[in-house]
Design an enzyme around this catalytic site. Structure first.
Site, PDB file in Angstrom:
ATOM      1  N   TYR A 131      39.563   9.211  67.772  1.00 39.89           N
ATOM      2  CA  TYR A 131      38.331   9.771  68.327  1.00 39.89           C
ATOM      3  C   TYR A 131      38.242   9.214  69.746  1.00 39.89           C
ATOM      4  CZ  TYR A 131      37.220  10.997  63.510  1.00 39.89           C
ATOM      5  OH  TYR A 131      37.256  11.521  62.241  1.00 39.89           O
ATOM      6  N   LYS A 258      43.469  18.292  67.279  1.00 36.46           N
ATOM      7  CA  LYS A 258      42.909  18.582  65.961  1.00 36.46           C
ATOM      8  C   LYS A 258      41.454  19.015  66.110  1.00 36.46           C
ATOM      9  CE  LYS A 258      42.076  16.540  61.390  1.00 36.46           C
ATOM     10  NZ  LYS A 258      40.620  16.785  61.323  1.00 36.46           N
ATOM     11  N   HIS A 282      36.945  20.135  60.550  1.00 39.84           N
ATOM     12  CA  HIS A 282      36.647  18.783  60.061  1.00 39.84           C
ATOM     13  C   HIS A 282      36.241  18.802  58.583  1.00 39.84           C
ATOM     14  CE1 HIS A 282      36.564  14.925  62.257  1.00 39.84           C
ATOM     15  NE2 HIS A 282      35.908  14.472  61.209  1.00 39.84           N
ATOM     16  N   GLY A 336      43.035  16.302  52.914  1.00 40.69           N
ATOM     17  CA  GLY A 336      42.418  14.988  52.958  1.00 40.69           C
ATOM     18  C   GLY A 336      41.837  14.572  51.630  1.00 40.69           C
TER      19      GLY A 336
END
Length: 386
Positions: A131, A258, A282, A336
Protein backbone atom coordinates in the site's frame (compact mmCIF):
# COMPACT_ATOMS: atom_id res chain seq x y z
CA UNK A 1 -12.75 -32.07 12.70
CA UNK A 2 -12.53 -34.76 10.01
CA UNK A 3 -10.71 -33.16 7.08
CA UNK A 4 -11.77 -36.02 4.80
CA UNK A 5 -15.30 -34.64 4.91
CA UNK A 6 -14.15 -31.22 3.71
CA UNK A 7 -14.51 -31.66 -0.04
CA UNK A 8 -14.85 -28.10 -1.32
CA UNK A 9 -13.90 -24.53 -0.54
CA UNK A 10 -17.45 -24.08 0.70
CA UNK A 11 -16.86 -26.85 3.25
CA UNK A 12 -13.70 -25.12 4.45
CA UNK A 13 -15.50 -21.80 4.71
CA UNK A 14 -18.12 -23.35 6.99
CA UNK A 15 -15.40 -25.08 9.02
CA UNK A 16 -13.47 -21.82 9.40
CA UNK A 17 -16.63 -20.09 10.58
CA UNK A 18 -16.87 -22.64 13.38
CA UNK A 19 -13.19 -22.24 14.33
CA UNK A 20 -12.81 -18.46 14.22
CA UNK A 21 -14.37 -15.99 16.64
CA UNK A 22 -17.37 -14.22 15.16
CA UNK A 23 -15.55 -10.88 14.86
CA UNK A 24 -12.51 -12.41 13.13
CA UNK A 25 -14.59 -14.43 10.66
CA UNK A 26 -16.65 -11.32 9.93
CA UNK A 27 -13.46 -9.41 9.14
CA UNK A 28 -12.29 -12.14 6.75
CA UNK A 29 -15.61 -12.87 5.10
CA UNK A 30 -17.23 -9.45 4.96
CA UNK A 31 -17.45 -6.65 2.44
CA UNK A 32 -18.37 -2.99 2.68
CA UNK A 33 -21.67 -1.20 3.23
CA UNK A 34 -24.44 -3.25 1.52
CA UNK A 35 -21.99 -5.84 0.09
CA UNK A 36 -23.17 -5.18 -3.47
CA UNK A 37 -19.68 -5.67 -4.92
CA UNK A 38 -19.15 -8.77 -2.81
CA UNK A 39 -22.30 -10.24 -4.36
CA UNK A 40 -21.42 -8.99 -7.86
CA UNK A 41 -18.17 -10.95 -7.79
CA UNK A 42 -20.03 -14.22 -7.34
CA UNK A 43 -22.98 -13.40 -9.60
CA UNK A 44 -20.62 -12.64 -12.50
CA UNK A 45 -19.82 -16.35 -12.89
CA UNK A 46 -23.49 -17.14 -13.55
CA UNK A 47 -23.41 -15.09 -16.75
CA UNK A 48 -20.63 -17.19 -18.30
CA UNK A 49 -21.40 -20.75 -19.42
CA UNK A 50 -19.17 -23.46 -20.83
CA UNK A 51 -19.40 -24.79 -24.39
CA UNK A 52 -17.45 -28.09 -24.36
CA UNK A 53 -16.00 -29.99 -27.32
CA UNK A 54 -16.22 -33.77 -27.69
CA UNK A 55 -14.12 -36.65 -29.03
CA UNK A 56 -10.89 -34.72 -28.55
CA UNK A 57 -8.84 -37.29 -26.68
CA UNK A 58 -8.02 -35.77 -23.31
CA UNK A 59 -6.02 -38.55 -21.66
CA UNK A 60 -3.04 -36.21 -21.36
CA UNK A 61 -3.92 -32.85 -19.78
CA UNK A 62 -1.91 -29.95 -18.40
CA UNK A 63 -2.91 -26.84 -16.50
CA UNK A 64 0.59 -25.38 -16.22
CA UNK A 65 0.99 -21.72 -17.13
CA UNK A 66 4.00 -19.57 -17.98
CA UNK A 67 4.40 -16.02 -16.74
CA UNK A 68 7.47 -13.87 -17.47
CA UNK A 69 9.42 -16.96 -18.47
CA UNK A 70 8.60 -18.91 -15.31
CA UNK A 71 6.31 -21.93 -15.29
CA UNK A 72 3.73 -22.47 -12.57
CA UNK A 73 1.97 -25.76 -11.90
CA UNK A 74 -1.51 -24.23 -11.69
CA UNK A 75 -3.17 -21.13 -13.15
CA UNK A 76 -3.88 -19.67 -9.72
CA UNK A 77 -1.98 -18.16 -6.83
CA UNK A 78 -2.45 -16.85 -3.30
CA UNK A 79 -3.58 -13.24 -3.17
CA UNK A 80 -2.13 -10.79 -0.65
CA UNK A 81 -4.00 -10.66 2.65
CA UNK A 82 -3.28 -8.50 5.65
CA UNK A 83 -3.85 -9.31 9.33
CA UNK A 84 -3.72 -13.07 8.69
CA UNK A 85 -2.15 -13.48 12.15
CA UNK A 86 -5.68 -13.08 13.49
CA UNK A 87 -6.57 -16.41 11.87
CA UNK A 88 -3.46 -18.50 12.49
CA UNK A 89 -0.15 -17.99 14.25
CA UNK A 90 2.59 -17.32 11.67
CA UNK A 91 -0.04 -17.68 8.98
CA UNK A 92 2.14 -16.16 6.27
CA UNK A 93 4.62 -19.00 6.78
CA UNK A 94 1.88 -21.59 6.17
CA UNK A 95 0.72 -19.76 3.04
CA UNK A 96 4.23 -19.25 1.66
CA UNK A 97 5.39 -22.79 2.38
CA UNK A 98 2.33 -24.41 0.82
CA UNK A 99 2.64 -22.18 -2.26
CA UNK A 100 6.33 -22.97 -2.64
CA UNK A 101 5.75 -26.72 -2.47
CA UNK A 102 2.87 -26.51 -4.96
CA UNK A 103 4.82 -24.21 -7.32
CA UNK A 104 2.23 -21.44 -7.38
CA UNK A 105 2.77 -17.72 -6.72
CA UNK A 106 2.28 -16.27 -3.26
CA UNK A 107 1.86 -12.53 -2.78
CA UNK A 108 2.98 -11.24 0.62
CA UNK A 109 0.87 -8.34 1.88
CA UNK A 110 2.49 -5.20 3.19
CA UNK A 111 0.08 -5.46 6.11
CA UNK A 112 1.45 -8.86 7.11
CA UNK A 113 2.96 -9.59 10.52
CA UNK A 114 5.74 -12.06 9.69
CA UNK A 115 8.84 -10.25 8.45
CA UNK A 116 9.67 -10.83 4.81
CA UNK A 117 13.16 -11.84 5.91
CA UNK A 118 11.54 -14.77 7.76
CA UNK A 119 9.14 -15.59 4.93
CA UNK A 120 12.14 -15.85 2.61
CA UNK A 121 13.35 -18.77 4.75
CA UNK A 122 10.25 -20.72 3.70
CA UNK A 123 11.98 -21.14 0.33
CA UNK A 124 9.23 -19.01 -1.14
CA UNK A 125 9.74 -16.96 -4.29
CA UNK A 126 7.11 -14.54 -3.08
CA UNK A 127 5.80 -11.38 -4.68
CA UNK A 128 5.36 -8.30 -2.48
CA UNK A 129 2.17 -6.22 -2.44
CA UNK A 130 2.39 -2.75 -0.98
CA UNK A 131 0.00 0.00 0.00
CA UNK A 132 2.36 2.61 -1.36
CA UNK A 133 2.06 6.23 -0.21
CA UNK A 134 2.74 9.14 -2.55
CA UNK A 135 6.05 9.83 -0.85
CA UNK A 136 9.35 9.01 -2.56
CA UNK A 137 11.23 9.24 0.74
CA UNK A 138 9.13 6.31 2.01
CA UNK A 139 9.04 4.35 -1.24
CA UNK A 140 12.77 4.26 -2.04
CA UNK A 141 13.98 2.68 1.24
CA UNK A 142 11.18 0.11 0.98
CA UNK A 143 12.32 -0.82 -2.53
CA UNK A 144 15.86 -1.22 -1.24
CA UNK A 145 14.61 -3.63 1.43
CA UNK A 146 12.71 -5.61 -1.22
CA UNK A 147 15.83 -5.89 -3.37
CA UNK A 148 17.84 -7.08 -0.37
CA UNK A 149 15.26 -9.86 0.03
CA UNK A 150 15.45 -10.78 -3.67
CA UNK A 151 11.85 -9.81 -4.38
CA UNK A 152 11.36 -9.72 -8.16
CA UNK A 153 7.68 -8.78 -8.43
CA UNK A 154 6.29 -5.63 -6.82
CA UNK A 155 2.49 -5.42 -6.71
CA UNK A 156 1.18 -1.90 -6.16
CA UNK A 157 -2.42 -1.74 -4.96
CA UNK A 158 -4.23 1.28 -6.44
CA UNK A 159 -7.80 0.87 -5.16
CA UNK A 160 -7.23 1.96 -1.55
CA UNK A 161 -6.49 5.71 -1.61
CA UNK A 162 -8.81 6.07 1.38
CA UNK A 163 -10.30 3.60 3.84
CA UNK A 164 -13.55 1.85 3.01
CA UNK A 165 -16.75 1.99 5.05
CA UNK A 166 -16.62 -1.47 6.63
CA UNK A 167 -19.67 -1.22 8.83
CA UNK A 168 -19.69 -4.96 9.52
CA UNK A 169 -16.34 -4.69 11.33
CA UNK A 170 -17.62 -1.83 13.46
CA UNK A 171 -20.72 -3.81 14.41
CA UNK A 172 -18.56 -6.81 15.34
CA UNK A 173 -16.15 -4.72 17.38
CA UNK A 174 -13.21 -5.43 15.03
CA UNK A 175 -11.04 -2.43 14.28
CA UNK A 176 -7.70 -1.65 12.68
CA UNK A 177 -5.70 -0.65 14.66
CA UNK A 178 -6.88 -3.63 16.68
CA UNK A 179 -8.44 -2.94 20.08
CA UNK A 180 -9.06 -5.50 22.80
CA UNK A 181 -12.46 -5.57 24.47
CA UNK A 182 -14.44 -7.75 26.82
CA UNK A 183 -16.67 -8.86 23.97
CA UNK A 184 -13.72 -9.97 21.84
CA UNK A 185 -12.18 -11.78 24.80
CA UNK A 186 -15.41 -13.67 25.45
CA UNK A 187 -15.72 -14.42 21.72
CA UNK A 188 -12.23 -15.95 21.81
CA UNK A 189 -12.96 -18.05 24.89
CA UNK A 190 -15.95 -19.57 23.11
CA UNK A 191 -13.63 -20.69 20.30
CA UNK A 192 -10.94 -22.76 22.08
CA UNK A 193 -9.19 -23.95 18.90
CA UNK A 194 -8.63 -20.35 17.85
CA UNK A 195 -7.48 -19.40 21.33
CA UNK A 196 -4.92 -22.22 21.26
CA UNK A 197 -3.70 -21.73 17.67
CA UNK A 198 -3.60 -17.95 17.68
CA UNK A 199 -3.85 -16.21 21.04
CA UNK A 200 -1.85 -18.62 23.22
CA UNK A 201 0.81 -19.43 20.59
CA UNK A 202 1.36 -15.72 19.95
CA UNK A 203 1.56 -15.02 23.67
CA UNK A 204 3.91 -17.92 24.47
CA UNK A 205 6.08 -17.92 21.32
CA UNK A 206 6.32 -14.28 20.33
CA UNK A 207 5.70 -12.70 23.73
CA UNK A 208 4.59 -9.51 22.07
CA UNK A 209 1.69 -8.00 20.16
CA UNK A 210 1.99 -8.76 16.41
CA UNK A 211 3.46 -5.95 14.33
CA UNK A 212 2.93 -4.73 10.78
CA UNK A 213 6.59 -5.29 9.93
CA UNK A 214 6.50 -5.22 6.11
CA UNK A 215 4.66 -2.01 5.37
CA UNK A 216 7.77 0.22 5.24
CA UNK A 217 11.55 -0.17 5.19
CA UNK A 218 11.79 -0.27 8.99
CA UNK A 219 11.64 -3.96 9.91
CA UNK A 220 10.19 -3.13 13.33
CA UNK A 221 7.05 -1.64 11.78
CA UNK A 222 4.39 -0.90 14.34
CA UNK A 223 2.02 -2.87 16.55
CA UNK A 224 -1.36 -3.86 15.15
CA UNK A 225 -2.83 -2.09 18.18
CA UNK A 226 -1.29 1.33 17.46
CA UNK A 227 -1.90 4.11 14.99
CA UNK A 228 1.31 4.98 13.12
CA UNK A 229 2.46 8.53 12.63
CA UNK A 230 0.43 10.04 9.81
CA UNK A 231 -2.27 7.38 10.15
CA UNK A 232 -2.57 3.85 8.82
CA UNK A 233 -3.30 5.07 5.30
CA UNK A 234 -1.18 8.20 5.43
CA UNK A 235 -0.18 9.48 2.01
CA UNK A 236 -1.98 6.88 -0.08
CA UNK A 237 -4.32 9.53 -1.46
CA UNK A 238 -1.32 11.36 -2.97
CA UNK A 239 -0.09 8.39 -5.05
CA UNK A 240 -0.43 9.06 -8.80
CA UNK A 241 0.99 8.01 -12.17
CA UNK A 242 4.09 10.17 -11.71
CA UNK A 243 5.15 7.98 -8.79
CA UNK A 244 4.70 4.84 -10.91
CA UNK A 245 6.82 6.36 -13.70
CA UNK A 246 9.57 7.14 -11.17
CA UNK A 247 9.35 3.64 -9.65
CA UNK A 248 9.64 2.14 -13.14
CA UNK A 249 12.91 4.03 -13.59
CA UNK A 250 14.51 2.87 -10.31
CA UNK A 251 13.01 -0.61 -9.81
CA UNK A 252 14.72 -3.34 -11.89
CA UNK A 253 12.09 -6.03 -11.26
CA UNK A 254 8.49 -6.49 -12.34
CA UNK A 255 5.78 -3.98 -11.41
CA UNK A 256 2.15 -5.08 -11.39
CA UNK A 257 -0.84 -2.85 -10.64
CA UNK A 258 -3.54 -4.45 -8.48
CA UNK A 259 -7.04 -3.05 -8.24
CA UNK A 260 -7.42 -2.18 -11.93
CA UNK A 261 -11.06 -1.92 -13.02
CA UNK A 262 -10.94 0.54 -15.92
CA UNK A 263 -9.40 -0.45 -19.28
CA UNK A 264 -7.83 3.01 -19.51
CA UNK A 265 -5.71 2.30 -16.45
CA UNK A 266 -4.49 -0.95 -17.99
CA UNK A 267 -3.53 0.91 -21.19
CA UNK A 268 -1.56 3.49 -19.21
CA UNK A 269 0.22 0.72 -17.30
CA UNK A 270 1.26 -0.97 -20.55
CA UNK A 271 2.39 2.32 -22.14
CA UNK A 272 4.46 3.12 -19.04
CA UNK A 273 6.34 -0.16 -19.35
CA UNK A 274 4.83 -1.88 -16.34
CA UNK A 275 4.62 -5.66 -16.40
CA UNK A 276 0.98 -6.54 -15.79
CA UNK A 277 -2.26 -5.71 -14.02
CA UNK A 278 -4.59 -7.53 -11.68
CA UNK A 279 -8.26 -6.81 -12.29
CA UNK A 280 -9.70 -6.54 -8.81
CA UNK A 281 -12.19 -4.72 -6.61
CA UNK A 282 -10.37 -5.76 -3.42
CA UNK A 283 -12.70 -8.71 -2.90
CA UNK A 284 -15.67 -6.39 -2.46
CA UNK A 285 -13.94 -4.68 0.46
CA UNK A 286 -13.47 -1.16 -0.95
CA UNK A 287 -15.93 0.66 -3.26
CA UNK A 288 -19.39 -0.85 -2.84
CA UNK A 289 -21.40 -0.97 -6.06
CA UNK A 290 -18.32 -1.59 -8.22
CA UNK A 291 -18.44 -3.99 -11.15
CA UNK A 292 -17.77 -7.67 -10.50
CA UNK A 293 -14.16 -8.60 -11.25
CA UNK A 294 -15.03 -11.22 -13.88
CA UNK A 295 -17.40 -8.74 -15.57
CA UNK A 296 -14.60 -6.15 -15.76
CA UNK A 297 -12.03 -8.61 -17.12
CA UNK A 298 -12.90 -8.79 -20.87
CA UNK A 299 -12.68 -5.03 -21.49
CA UNK A 300 -9.35 -4.81 -19.72
CA UNK A 301 -7.97 -7.73 -21.75
CA UNK A 302 -9.18 -6.09 -24.98
CA UNK A 303 -7.53 -2.79 -24.08
CA UNK A 304 -3.95 -4.13 -23.98
CA UNK A 305 -1.67 -6.15 -26.22
CA UNK A 306 -1.69 -9.96 -26.23
CA UNK A 307 1.69 -10.16 -24.50
CA UNK A 308 0.74 -7.90 -21.59
CA UNK A 309 -0.37 -10.12 -18.67
CA UNK A 310 -3.83 -9.44 -17.27
CA UNK A 311 -4.60 -11.28 -14.04
CA UNK A 312 -7.71 -11.23 -11.87
CA UNK A 313 -9.04 -11.86 -8.38
CA UNK A 314 -12.40 -11.58 -6.64
CA UNK A 315 -15.04 -14.16 -5.82
CA UNK A 316 -13.30 -17.30 -7.12
CA UNK A 317 -14.45 -20.43 -5.28
CA UNK A 318 -14.23 -23.29 -7.81
CA UNK A 319 -11.85 -24.63 -10.42
CA UNK A 320 -14.63 -23.91 -12.92
CA UNK A 321 -14.49 -20.24 -11.92
CA UNK A 322 -10.76 -20.18 -12.66
CA UNK A 323 -11.30 -21.75 -16.08
CA UNK A 324 -13.92 -19.14 -16.99
CA UNK A 325 -11.45 -16.37 -16.22
CA UNK A 326 -8.71 -18.06 -18.28
CA UNK A 327 -11.12 -18.45 -21.19
CA UNK A 328 -11.88 -14.73 -20.97
CA UNK A 329 -8.19 -13.89 -21.29
CA UNK A 330 -6.75 -13.91 -17.77
CA UNK A 331 -3.18 -15.16 -17.47
CA UNK A 332 -3.42 -15.97 -13.76
CA UNK A 333 -6.16 -16.02 -11.10
CA UNK A 334 -5.60 -15.09 -7.46
CA UNK A 335 -7.69 -16.23 -4.51
CA UNK A 336 -7.53 -14.92 -0.96
CA UNK A 337 -10.27 -16.00 1.42
CA UNK A 338 -10.27 -19.70 0.38
CA UNK A 339 -6.62 -20.10 1.40
CA UNK A 340 -7.24 -18.26 4.64
CA UNK A 341 -10.11 -20.66 5.39
CA UNK A 342 -7.72 -23.55 4.84
CA UNK A 343 -5.07 -22.03 7.08
CA UNK A 344 -7.60 -21.27 9.82
CA UNK A 345 -8.77 -24.87 9.89
CA UNK A 346 -5.52 -26.79 9.46
CA UNK A 347 -2.52 -24.51 8.94
CA UNK A 348 -0.17 -25.38 6.08
CA UNK A 349 -1.96 -28.69 5.50
CA UNK A 350 -5.23 -26.81 5.08
CA UNK A 351 -3.70 -24.44 2.53
CA UNK A 352 -2.24 -27.41 0.64
CA UNK A 353 -5.65 -29.06 0.65
CA UNK A 354 -7.27 -25.99 -0.92
CA UNK A 355 -4.60 -26.02 -3.63
CA UNK A 356 -5.30 -29.70 -4.24
CA UNK A 357 -9.07 -29.18 -4.42
CA UNK A 358 -8.74 -26.39 -6.98
CA UNK A 359 -6.13 -28.24 -9.04
CA UNK A 360 -8.25 -31.40 -9.12
CA UNK A 361 -11.37 -29.48 -10.14
CA UNK A 362 -9.47 -27.74 -12.94
CA UNK A 363 -8.00 -31.00 -14.23
CA UNK A 364 -11.38 -32.71 -14.23
CA UNK A 365 -13.14 -29.81 -15.92
CA UNK A 366 -10.46 -29.53 -18.61
CA UNK A 367 -11.25 -33.14 -19.50
CA UNK A 368 -14.99 -32.46 -19.52
CA UNK A 369 -14.46 -29.36 -21.67
CA UNK A 370 -12.47 -31.32 -24.23
CA UNK A 371 -9.36 -29.20 -23.68
CA UNK A 372 -5.98 -30.90 -23.32
CA UNK A 373 -3.87 -27.83 -22.59
CA UNK A 374 -4.86 -24.75 -20.63
CA UNK A 375 -3.05 -22.67 -23.26
CA UNK A 376 -5.73 -23.77 -25.76
CA UNK A 377 -8.59 -22.54 -23.58
CA UNK A 378 -10.19 -19.48 -25.16
CA UNK A 379 -13.48 -17.78 -25.91
CA UNK A 380 -14.55 -20.69 -28.14
CA UNK A 381 -15.18 -22.74 -24.99
CA UNK A 382 -17.61 -20.29 -23.35
CA UNK A 383 -20.75 -18.33 -24.12
CA UNK A 384 -22.13 -15.33 -22.26
CA UNK A 385 -25.76 -14.90 -21.45
CA UNK A 386 -27.50 -11.62 -20.51
Amino acid sequence: MNSKKLLSIGDYERAAKAVLPHAVFGYVNGGTEDCLTLQANREAFRSVQFRPRGLVGVAQRTQAVELWGRQYRHPFGIAPMGMTAMCRHRCEWDLAKAASEAKIPFVLSGLSTLAMETVRQADADFWYQGYIPGDKDVIEPLLQRLRANEVDVLVVTIDTPVGANRENNQRNGFTIPFKFSGGLLWDGLRHPRWSANVFLRTLLSDRQVPRFCNVVADTRGYRITEEPKGGLRGGRDRLDWSHLAWMRDIWPGRIVLKGVAHPGDAQLAEQMGLDGVIVSNHGGRQLDGAQGALDALPEVVAAVGPNFPVMVDGGFRRGADVLKAIALGARMVFLGRPFLYGASVAGQAGVARIIDILGTEIDRNLGLLGCRDLAELGSDFIVSRP
